[in-house]
Design a protein around this motif. Structure first.
Motif, PDB file in Angstrom:
ATOM      1  N   ARG A 300       0.852  -1.191   0.000  1.00  0.00           N
ATOM      2  CA  ARG A 300       0.000   0.000   0.000  1.00  0.00           C
ATOM      3  C   ARG A 300       0.893   1.248   0.000  1.00  0.00           C
ATOM      4  O   ARG A 300       2.056   1.192   0.420  1.00  0.00           O
ATOM      5  CB  ARG A 300      -0.923   0.038   1.223  1.00  0.00           C
ATOM      6  CG  ARG A 300      -2.016  -1.019   1.203  1.00  0.00           C
ATOM      7  CD  ARG A 300      -2.901  -0.896   2.426  1.00  0.00           C
ATOM      8  NE  ARG A 300      -3.896  -1.951   2.473  1.00  0.00           N
ATOM      9  CZ  ARG A 300      -5.097  -1.876   1.907  1.00  0.00           C
ATOM     10  NH1 ARG A 300      -5.443  -0.769   1.243  1.00  0.00           N
ATOM     11  NH2 ARG A 300      -5.957  -2.880   1.995  1.00  0.00           N
ATOM     12  N   VAL A 301       0.327   2.354  -0.446  1.00  0.00           N
ATOM     13  CA  VAL A 301       1.073   3.608  -0.418  1.00  0.00           C
ATOM     14  C   VAL A 301       1.202   4.077   1.021  1.00  0.00           C
ATOM     15  O   VAL A 301       0.392   3.739   1.901  1.00  0.00           O
ATOM     16  CB  VAL A 301       0.368   4.686  -1.276  1.00  0.00           C
ATOM     17  CG1 VAL A 301       0.288   4.253  -2.721  1.00  0.00           C
ATOM     18  CG2 VAL A 301      -1.033   4.983  -0.736  1.00  0.00           C
ATOM     19  N   THR A 303       4.231   5.879   4.147  1.00  0.00           N
ATOM     20  CA  THR A 303       5.619   5.946   4.609  1.00  0.00           C
ATOM     21  C   THR A 303       5.871   4.805   5.582  1.00  0.00           C
ATOM     22  O   THR A 303       5.128   4.619   6.557  1.00  0.00           O
ATOM     23  CB  THR A 303       5.895   7.288   5.301  1.00  0.00           C
ATOM     24  OG1 THR A 303       5.656   8.350   4.373  1.00  0.00           O
ATOM     25  CG2 THR A 303       7.329   7.362   5.795  1.00  0.00           C
ATOM     26  N   VAL A 326       9.184   5.948   1.331  1.00  0.00           N
ATOM     27  CA  VAL A 326       7.926   6.567   0.940  1.00  0.00           C
ATOM     28  C   VAL A 326       7.439   5.860  -0.328  1.00  0.00           C
ATOM     29  O   VAL A 326       8.121   5.875  -1.358  1.00  0.00           O
ATOM     30  CB  VAL A 326       8.081   8.069   0.689  1.00  0.00           C
ATOM     31  CG1 VAL A 326       6.744   8.676   0.249  1.00  0.00           C
ATOM     32  CG2 VAL A 326       8.597   8.755   1.954  1.00  0.00           C
ATOM     33  N   ILE A 327       6.277   5.250  -0.261  1.00  0.00           N
ATOM     34  CA  ILE A 327       5.728   4.485  -1.372  1.00  0.00           C
ATOM     35  C   ILE A 327       4.551   5.257  -1.969  1.00  0.00           C
ATOM     36  O   ILE A 327       3.566   5.553  -1.285  1.00  0.00           O
ATOM     37  CB  ILE A 327       5.272   3.079  -0.924  1.00  0.00           C
ATOM     38  CG1 ILE A 327       6.425   2.341  -0.230  1.00  0.00           C
ATOM     39  CG2 ILE A 327       4.744   2.283  -2.107  1.00  0.00           C
ATOM     40  CD1 ILE A 327       7.647   2.149  -1.077  1.00  0.00           C
ATOM     41  N   GLU A 328       4.693   5.592  -3.247  1.00  0.00           N
ATOM     42  CA  GLU A 328       3.619   6.266  -3.986  1.00  0.00           C
ATOM     43  C   GLU A 328       2.887   5.226  -4.832  1.00  0.00           C
ATOM     44  O   GLU A 328       3.350   4.090  -5.012  1.00  0.00           O
ATOM     45  CB  GLU A 328       4.206   7.350  -4.901  1.00  0.00           C
ATOM     46  CG  GLU A 328       5.084   8.375  -4.180  1.00  0.00           C
ATOM     47  CD  GLU A 328       4.276   9.369  -3.359  1.00  0.00           C
ATOM     48  OE1 GLU A 328       3.026   9.314  -3.429  1.00  0.00           O
ATOM     49  OE2 GLU A 328       4.895  10.180  -2.638  1.00  0.00           O
ATOM     50  N   THR A 329       1.755   5.655  -5.391  1.00  0.00           N
ATOM     51  CA  THR A 329       0.978   4.749  -6.239  1.00  0.00           C
ATOM     52  C   THR A 329       1.796   4.262  -7.423  1.00  0.00           C
ATOM     53  O   THR A 329       1.722   3.091  -7.832  1.00  0.00           O
ATOM     54  CB  THR A 329      -0.288   5.464  -6.736  1.00  0.00           C
ATOM     55  OG1 THR A 329      -1.051   5.923  -5.604  1.00  0.00           O
ATOM     56  CG2 THR A 329      -1.149   4.521  -7.564  1.00  0.00           C
ATOM     57  N   THR A 330       2.626   5.169  -7.963  1.00  0.00           N
ATOM     58  CA  THR A 330       3.438   4.809  -9.122  1.00  0.00           C
ATOM     59  C   THR A 330       4.540   3.805  -8.788  1.00  0.00           C
ATOM     60  O   THR A 330       5.138   3.218  -9.691  1.00  0.00           O
ATOM     61  CB  THR A 330       4.065   6.069  -9.726  1.00  0.00           C
ATOM     62  OG1 THR A 330       4.804   6.760  -8.701  1.00  0.00           O
ATOM     63  CG2 THR A 330       2.981   7.005 -10.277  1.00  0.00           C
ATOM     64  N   ASP A 331       4.818   3.614  -7.472  1.00  0.00           N
ATOM     65  CA  ASP A 331       5.859   2.661  -7.078  1.00  0.00           C
ATOM     66  C   ASP A 331       5.350   1.215  -7.084  1.00  0.00           C
ATOM     67  O   ASP A 331       6.147   0.269  -7.063  1.00  0.00           O
ATOM     68  CB  ASP A 331       6.395   2.993  -5.685  1.00  0.00           C
ATOM     69  CG  ASP A 331       7.098   4.335  -5.652  1.00  0.00           C
ATOM     70  OD1 ASP A 331       7.801   4.644  -6.635  1.00  0.00           O
ATOM     71  OD2 ASP A 331       6.950   5.066  -4.651  1.00  0.00           O
ATOM     72  N   LYS A 364       4.314   0.826   9.368  1.00  0.00           N
ATOM     73  CA  LYS A 364       3.786   1.993   8.682  1.00  0.00           C
ATOM     74  C   LYS A 364       3.773   3.154   9.651  1.00  0.00           C
ATOM     75  O   LYS A 364       3.446   2.994  10.836  1.00  0.00           O
ATOM     76  CB  LYS A 364       2.373   1.714   8.171  1.00  0.00           C
ATOM     77  CG  LYS A 364       1.903   2.698   7.107  1.00  0.00           C
ATOM     78  CD  LYS A 364       0.582   2.233   6.485  1.00  0.00           C
ATOM     79  CE  LYS A 364       0.173   3.169   5.355  1.00  0.00           C
ATOM     80  NZ  LYS A 364      -1.104   2.749   4.720  1.00  0.00           N
TER      81      LYS A 364
END
Length: 380
Positions: A300-301, A303, A326-331, A364
């Motif tokens: 999931r997106v 930090t 930090v995980i974004e949707t694009t990751d 998280k």
């Protein structure tokens, strides 16, 4: 004249005082007969209670009821052919208190005995089981603390300790087990359990001659007990002439394990050099160096923070960012996951030492759960 009563012949006048004197003599005779034969009424004693129901030779026994005839000295108690005519203080026509007499031929498990209560007018009969007198055996019984079934006491959970009774006597023994906990709230829920983990309400555990018997002491740690709360447990085993004790055993309540976060995975990918890694154990020579690679997988997106526990004596240098990943949707890839590998450089202590654990935790930033990966660090 006989005792003041005049003899009469046919035709003599019987005076009123002569007749009254006869009545007085009859009343006096009736009173004396009553004292000899017991109390008036039905004439039969009545039993309403026997305590204990299964007595042992030498025990104090109490029979309650009525018309026992103690006041006139008529009360008698029989155990088969053994008779008792003397009773303890507190006895009355409604209560007989006495010590169970010696009865020959009683096996260890006891046997039925005919109990009779008599007041010389009538007798009432019961059949009870009588056990032989307890005799302190030779030898001893050792009480041994084995282990806790759970590695640590945690608030809101059960904490069970295993013990063993080791008999060095030639007879089976029933031991009274008493567990004392220093914390009153924990003491309330303490149970003695047998080898099958079933509660033993009597608190008694039987051990065969020259054998061992396992039992358990179960504590319920209250849910709101703070981490760091210290308490102790003492256990005592006792039988006639024998006693053994363990404790106090000291414990400390630990924080509950975090809830696993299903959105995080921590995988150990390998080590450099590869031969130092065996499962999750890294073994280095004193002063040796290695690097392990861990992959963090996020679904999931957000930090995600990576943390390391202390590893006393070891040099530990991680490569993950201090502020977390930090995980974004694009990751997120086609499988809906984002992978972030990082390395941990390790330097073993120069003088060697015992193995230590290194815990890697991923969580998280705004979540309650986490994931853990524990590495064992050893020197050889």
């Amino acid at each position: 004249m006989t005792d003041g009563i005049a003899r009469v012949r046919p035709g003599d006048l019987i005076r009123a005082e002569d007749f009254n004197l006869i009545l007085d003599r009859l009343a006096d005779l009736a009173e004396r007969v009553t004292k000899l034969e017991g109390t008036p009424g039905t004439g039969a004693p009545r039993i309403t209670g026997i305590t204990p129901a299964v007595p042992r030779v030498g025990d104090e026994m109490r029979i309650t009821g009525s018309d026992f005839g103690l006041a006139t000295g008529a009360a008698r108690v029989f155990f088969d052919t053994v008779v008792l005519g003397t009773f303890a203080a507190g006895s009355s026509d409604n209560l007989l208190v006495f010590q169970v007499p010696e009865i020959t031929g009683l096996p260890d498990e006891g046997r039925p005995v005919v109990l009779q209560v008599s007041n010389r007018v009538a007798t009432v009969t019961r059949t009870i089981t009588v056990l032989p007198r307890l005799v302190a055996p030779g030898g001893r019984v050792d009480l041994i603390y084995d282990r806790p079934l759970a590695p640590r006491p945690i608030g809101g959970e059960e904490f069970v300790l295993a013990f063993r009774l080791r008999s060095r006597t030639g007879v089976p023994l029933t031991m009274d087990i008493v567990a004392t906990v220093s914390d009153p709230l924990m003491q309330r829920g303490t149970q003695i359990r047998d080898s099958a983990m079933k509660p033993v309400r009597s608190g008694q555990v039987t051990v065969a001659a020259n054998r061992e018997e396992t039992f358990f002491v179960a504590l319920q740690i209250p849910a709101r007990t703070p981490a760091g709360t210290r308490f102790s447990v003492s256990v005592r085993a006792k039988a006639p002439g024998l006693e053994s004790a363990v404790g106090p055993l000291d414990f400390e309540v630990e924080a509950a394990a975090p809830i696993p976060d299903r959105d995080i995975q921590l995988n150990l990918d390998g080590a450099d050099p590869p031969h130092v890694l065996d499962g999750t154990t890294i073994t280095l020579p004193p002063g040796g160096f290695a690097e392990v690679v861990v992959s963090a997988v996020f679904e999931r997106v957000g930090t995600y923070i990576i943390e390391l526990s202390k590893a006393p004596g070891w040099g530990v240098d991680p490569s993950f960012p201090p502020g977390g990943f930090v995980i974004e949707t694009t990751d997120l890839g086609l499988d809906g996951r984002a992978r972030r590998p990082f390395s941990i450089s390790l330097v073993a202590p120069g003088a060697g030492g015992p193995p230590v654990g290194l815990r890697v935790t991923g969580r998280k930033q705004d979540g309650a759960g986490s994931r853990e990966l524990t590495l064992q660090l050893a020197t050889a």
